[in-house]
Design an enzyme around this catalytic site. Sequence first.
Site, PDB file in Angstrom:
ATOM      1  N   GLY A 251       0.821  -1.213   0.000  1.00  0.00           N
ATOM      2  CA  GLY A 251       0.000   0.000   0.000  1.00  0.00           C
ATOM      3  C   GLY A 251       0.851   1.257   0.000  1.00  0.00           C
TER       4      GLY A 251
ATOM      5  CB  VAL B 148      -2.313  -7.566   0.215  1.00  0.00           C
ATOM      6  CG1 VAL B 148      -1.148  -6.599   0.029  1.00  0.00           C
ATOM      7  CG2 VAL B 148      -3.584  -6.830   0.630  1.00  0.00           C
TER       8      VAL B 148
ATOM      9  CB  SER C  66      -6.406   1.651  13.327  1.00  0.00           C
ATOM     10  OG  SER C  66      -7.199   2.767  13.661  1.00  0.00           O
TER      11      SER C  66
ATOM     12  CE1 TYR D 171      -8.937   0.733   8.715  1.00  0.00           C
ATOM     13  CE2 TYR D 171      -9.559   1.592  10.874  1.00  0.00           C
ATOM     14  CZ  TYR D 171      -8.632   1.466   9.846  1.00  0.00           C
ATOM     15  OH  TYR D 171      -7.395   2.075   9.958  1.00  0.00           O
ATOM     16  CB  ALA D 172     -13.293  -1.404  14.633  1.00  0.00           C
ATOM     17  CB  ALA D 173     -13.863  -6.524  13.349  1.00  0.00           C
TER      18      ALA D 173
ATOM     19  CE  LYS E 275      -6.214  -1.312   9.720  1.00  0.00           C
ATOM     20  NZ  LYS E 275      -4.939  -1.546   9.022  1.00  0.00           N
TER      21      LYS E 275
ATOM     22  CB  ILE F 214      -1.878  10.311  10.934  1.00  0.00           C
ATOM     23  CG1 ILE F 214      -1.548   9.268  12.014  1.00  0.00           C
ATOM     24  CG2 ILE F 214      -0.633  10.771  10.180  1.00  0.00           C
ATOM     25  CD1 ILE F 214      -0.641   9.741  13.129  1.00  0.00           C
TER      26      ILE F 214
END
Length: 249
Positions: free
Chosen positions: A13, A64, A142, A156-158, A160, A189
């Site tokens: 990435g 990936v 994250s 997304y949370a799961a 990460k 960020i």
Amino acid sequence: MFSLDGQAAFVTGAGQGLGAAIALGLAQAGAGVMLADVDAAAAEAVAAGLRDAGHRCIAMALDVRDESAFERSFEAAVQHFGAIDLLVNNAALTPSTSLWDITAGEWDEVMAVNLRGSFFGCRIAGRHMRERGAGRIVNLTSIAGQQASAATGAHYAASKAGLIALTRSFAQALAADGVTVNALAPAAIRSPLLDAMAPERQQALLRGIPLGRFGEAQEVAAAVVYLASAAGAFVTGTTLDLNGGRSMR
Ligand SMILES: NC(=O)c1ccc[n+]([C@@H]2O[C@H](COP(=O)([O-])OP(=O)(O)OC[C@H]3O[C@@H](n4cnc5c(N)ncnc54)[C@H](O)[C@@H]3O)[C@@H](O)[C@H]2O)c1
């Protein structure tokens, strides 16, 4: 202690955002870098800029999600640089879909890129590094994987959170072979997305950050350099928070 002279890194990435900043940071520390991205043109543009600045960089198309493609591009990087000392699993999808609206397809897609892709990367690099008796792997997780986040989706949370567990599994499996595996957990960020946010929303975010500012991409790159360098040799299985104190644990 922080030099990566003579080393080589593989960054997924790397065509934009933190991946591109990490590639730059690693190159500035002395490493040769393979920039791999599903967006081959973006990765090549970043690599060309790095080469113009005198760094040893190549780029390659990589999705990936595809294990054999991952094996092929990792092998190409090994052939080019002689060996790979560091893998950075950075590629990810960051959708913000409400958990009430996530379809099965979108759930699978996010898991396939963020978690399964990183698993393939850890295993492919892990085999190479185990044989050499040395190596470093850094996984980009994250703050969303540590606590719920309104800004990103539950999938997304799961993914990460899973990546933090995966980091520990590979750290355990590879420690005796001299390979360290760590995760970075950035939050807030500075990015084009963040800059485009309404000022009130930015102010609200800032109020939750004790250091009173957003993080910079080069600060994430610096943490990768630390974990890849001699200075970080005794650190494995950890998740390093880069969040200005937004969550302390
Ligand atoms: N930016 C932040 O504030 C922040 C905060 C916490 C965590 N992170 C994590 O840091 C990493 C980078 O974040 P970013 O904001 O730079 O992301 P980004 O969306 O700007 O860039 C992601 C890159 O991954 C590539 N990519 C997407 N799918 C791919 C696939 N299947 N195969 C290969 N490459 C693929 C994209 O083409 C893109 O170049 C991610 O893992 C993200 O979860 C970022």
